[in-house]
Design a protein around this motif. Structure first.
Motif, PDB file in Angstrom:
ATOM      1  N   CYS A  45       0.807  -1.340  -0.060  1.00  0.00           N
ATOM      2  CA  CYS A  45       0.110  -0.173  -0.026  1.00  0.00           C
ATOM      3  C   CYS A  45       1.048   1.222   0.031  1.00  0.00           C
ATOM      4  N   LYS A  46       1.798   1.142   0.814  1.00  0.00           N
ATOM      5  CA  LYS A  46       2.539   2.477   0.902  1.00  0.00           C
ATOM      6  C   LYS A  46       3.481   2.743  -0.324  1.00  0.00           C
ATOM      7  N   GLU A  47       3.961   1.595  -0.865  1.00  0.00           N
ATOM      8  CA  GLU A  47       4.562   1.729  -2.320  1.00  0.00           C
ATOM      9  C   GLU A  47       3.825   2.200  -3.455  1.00  0.00           C
ATOM     10  N   THR A  48       2.574   1.689  -3.565  1.00  0.00           N
ATOM     11  CA  THR A  48       1.612   2.031  -4.492  1.00  0.00           C
ATOM     12  C   THR A  48       1.325   3.552  -4.503  1.00  0.00           C
ATOM     13  N   LYS A  49       0.958   3.755  -3.138  1.00  0.00           N
ATOM     14  CA  LYS A  49       0.640   5.572  -2.972  1.00  0.00           C
ATOM     15  C   LYS A  49       1.577   6.198  -3.476  1.00  0.00           C
ATOM     16  N   GLN A  50       3.113   5.799  -3.129  1.00  0.00           N
ATOM     17  CA  GLN A  50       4.154   6.765  -3.357  1.00  0.00           C
ATOM     18  C   GLN A  50       4.265   6.771  -4.844  1.00  0.00           C
ATOM     19  N   LEU A  51       4.079   5.643  -5.570  1.00  0.00           N
ATOM     20  CA  LEU A  51       4.237   5.473  -7.082  1.00  0.00           C
ATOM     21  C   LEU A  51       3.272   6.362  -7.835  1.00  0.00           C
ATOM     22  N   LEU A  52       2.076   6.524  -7.221  1.00  0.00           N
ATOM     23  CA  LEU A  52       1.161   7.350  -8.007  1.00  0.00           C
ATOM     24  C   LEU A  52       1.044   8.685  -7.293  1.00  0.00           C
ATOM     25  N   GLU A  53       1.612   8.971  -6.641  1.00  0.00           N
ATOM     26  CA  GLU A  53       2.078  10.765  -6.045  1.00  0.00           C
ATOM     27  C   GLU A  53       3.004  10.855  -7.041  1.00  0.00           C
ATOM     28  N   GLU A  54       4.028  10.195  -7.262  1.00  0.00           N
ATOM     29  CA  GLU A  54       5.173  10.576  -8.166  1.00  0.00           C
ATOM     30  C   GLU A  54       4.614  10.592  -9.685  1.00  0.00           C
ATOM     31  N   LEU A  55       3.676   9.575 -10.087  1.00  0.00           N
ATOM     32  CA  LEU A  55       3.150   9.894 -11.433  1.00  0.00           C
ATOM     33  C   LEU A  55       2.385  11.040 -11.421  1.00  0.00           C
ATOM     34  N   ALA A  56       1.382  11.412 -10.870  1.00  0.00           N
ATOM     35  CA  ALA A  56       0.457  12.317 -10.553  1.00  0.00           C
ATOM     36  C   ALA A  56       1.189  13.828 -10.582  1.00  0.00           C
ATOM     37  N   ALA A  57       2.351  13.794 -10.171  1.00  0.00           N
ATOM     38  CA  ALA A  57       3.091  15.073 -10.047  1.00  0.00           C
ATOM     39  C   ALA A  57       3.793  15.422 -11.515  1.00  0.00           C
ATOM     40  N   LEU A  58       3.474  14.469 -12.386  1.00  0.00           N
ATOM     41  CA  LEU A  58       4.376  14.579 -13.730  1.00  0.00           C
ATOM     42  C   LEU A  58       3.264  15.301 -14.998  1.00  0.00           C
ATOM     43  N   SER A  59       1.961  15.352 -14.390  1.00  0.00           N
ATOM     44  CA  SER A  59       1.101  16.058 -15.371  1.00  0.00           C
ATOM     45  C   SER A  59       0.102  16.601 -14.529  1.00  0.00           C
ATOM     46  N   ASP A  60      -0.453  17.775 -15.142  1.00  0.00           N
ATOM     47  CA  ASP A  60      -1.722  18.511 -14.497  1.00  0.00           C
ATOM     48  C   ASP A  60      -2.930  17.732 -14.953  1.00  0.00           C
ATOM     49  N   ARG A  61      -2.568  16.914 -16.021  1.00  0.00           N
ATOM     50  CA  ARG A  61      -3.995  15.930 -16.509  1.00  0.00           C
ATOM     51  C   ARG A  61      -4.544  14.932 -15.258  1.00  0.00           C
ATOM     52  N   LEU A  62      -3.335  14.353 -14.262  1.00  0.00           N
ATOM     53  CA  LEU A  62      -3.745  13.459 -13.486  1.00  0.00           C
ATOM     54  C   LEU A  62      -3.943  13.990 -12.126  1.00  0.00           C
ATOM     55  N   HIS A  63      -5.210  13.392 -11.679  1.00  0.00           N
ATOM     56  CA  HIS A  63      -5.909  13.712 -10.420  1.00  0.00           C
ATOM     57  C   HIS A  63      -5.779  12.590  -9.440  1.00  0.00           C
ATOM     58  N   LEU A  64      -5.200  12.410  -8.402  1.00  0.00           N
ATOM     59  CA  LEU A  64      -5.073  11.347  -7.475  1.00  0.00           C
ATOM     60  C   LEU A  64      -5.789  11.520  -6.443  1.00  0.00           C
ATOM     61  N   VAL A  65      -6.931  10.670  -6.152  1.00  0.00           N
ATOM     62  CA  VAL A  65      -7.724  10.556  -4.847  1.00  0.00           C
ATOM     63  C   VAL A  65      -7.537   9.485  -3.997  1.00  0.00           C
ATOM     64  N   VAL A  66      -7.229   9.697  -2.736  1.00  0.00           N
ATOM     65  CA  VAL A  66      -6.801   8.444  -1.826  1.00  0.00           C
ATOM     66  C   VAL A  66      -7.870   8.222  -0.627  1.00  0.00           C
ATOM     67  N   TYR A  67      -8.307   7.007  -0.823  1.00  0.00           N
ATOM     68  CA  TYR A  67      -9.189   6.504   0.648  1.00  0.00           C
ATOM     69  C   TYR A  67      -8.290   5.548   1.254  1.00  0.00           C
ATOM     70  N   ASP A  68      -8.471   5.826   2.591  1.00  0.00           N
ATOM     71  CA  ASP A  68      -7.684   4.744   3.650  1.00  0.00           C
ATOM     72  C   ASP A  68      -8.820   3.666   4.159  1.00  0.00           C
ATOM     73  N   LEU A  69      -8.723   2.461   4.105  1.00  0.00           N
ATOM     74  CA  LEU A  69      -9.717   1.632   4.319  1.00  0.00           C
ATOM     75  C   LEU A  69      -9.503   1.529   6.097  1.00  0.00           C
TER      76      LEU A  69
END
Length: 229
Positions: A45-69
């Protein structure tokens, strides 16, 4: 430490620069460390969140929404979005209510390529399926679930994932889900996964072994729902 190095970031930023539609990445994670019967801490979970945060930072077209179970809101959203296990990622055009194109497990290794291609599909290219195929999918008598079991080191898996995800993007009748086989051993054992890619159709009614063409997926779907070509 960043998961994407400077060179990888440059390549990905260039690929994402041509997006014309905004893409939403909805991640379900779990920060709980509680171990209970039937529940283990989320491995990646931690690595997946970090990967997507890094990815979303590379384009204004990407929007990351995170929900914590681990939170009441996250649990409620998981029920609403039919999420069973973390990490689960749902991709869709921003503003869409679609929840049928998803990844269960970290999209790492060869599956990172699947993720980028899905983003390009949603944000620029479209699904590319023939209109007669889209009509057939929309006319299915029931919902079809395609669970594509993969591993990060499998070079043939992205082809199967992309086929399932193209179908899911083209029709709300189809659910396309990548499942990282090593992260979910109980699920892999339930469906007797011995090699990948292995696509389970409607929870075991049919299966598609290997990276098969679109025609094989359609044939398996027809058999699973009991319709003829």
């Amino acid at each position: 430490m960043a998961l994407l190095g400077p060179k990888e970031q440059e390549i990905v930023r260039e690929r994402l620069s041509n997006l014309v539609r905004d893409v939403e990445l909805v991640l379900f994670t779990d920060t709980s460390t509680l171990i209970a019967p039937g529940k283990e801490p989320c491995l990646y979970c931690k690595e997946t969140k970090q990967l997507l945060e890094e990815l979303a930072a590379l384009s204004d077209r990407l929007h990351l929404v995170v929900y914590d179970l681990a939170t009441p809101e996250g649990k409620e959203k998981a029920k609403e979005y039919r999420v069973e296990d973390p990490p689960t990622l749902i991709l869709r055009e921003k503003g869409s209510e679609a929840i049928n194109l998803r990844y269960r497990g970290i999209p790492a290794g060869y599956e990172f390529a699947s993720l980028l291609e899905d983003i390009e599909m949603l944000g620029r290219d479209g699904h590319g399926l023939p209109e007669n195929v889209v009509q057939e999918l929309n006319n299915l008598p029931e919902e079809v679930v395609l669970q594509v079991f993969v591993t990060p080191t499998c070079p043939y898996c992205p082809q199967a994932v992309r086929t399932a995800h193209r179908m899911a993007y083209a029709s709300p009748k189809v659910w396309g889900e990548m499942i990282e086989a090593n992260e979910f051993p109980e699920l892999s054992s339930r469906y007797h996964i011995h090699g990948v890619p292995d696509t389970i159709v409607n929870h075991g009614k049919e299966r598609i072994l290997g990276a098969q063409p679109l025609s094989q997926f359609l044939q398996a779907i027809r058999k699973a729902v009991g319709v003829s070509a």
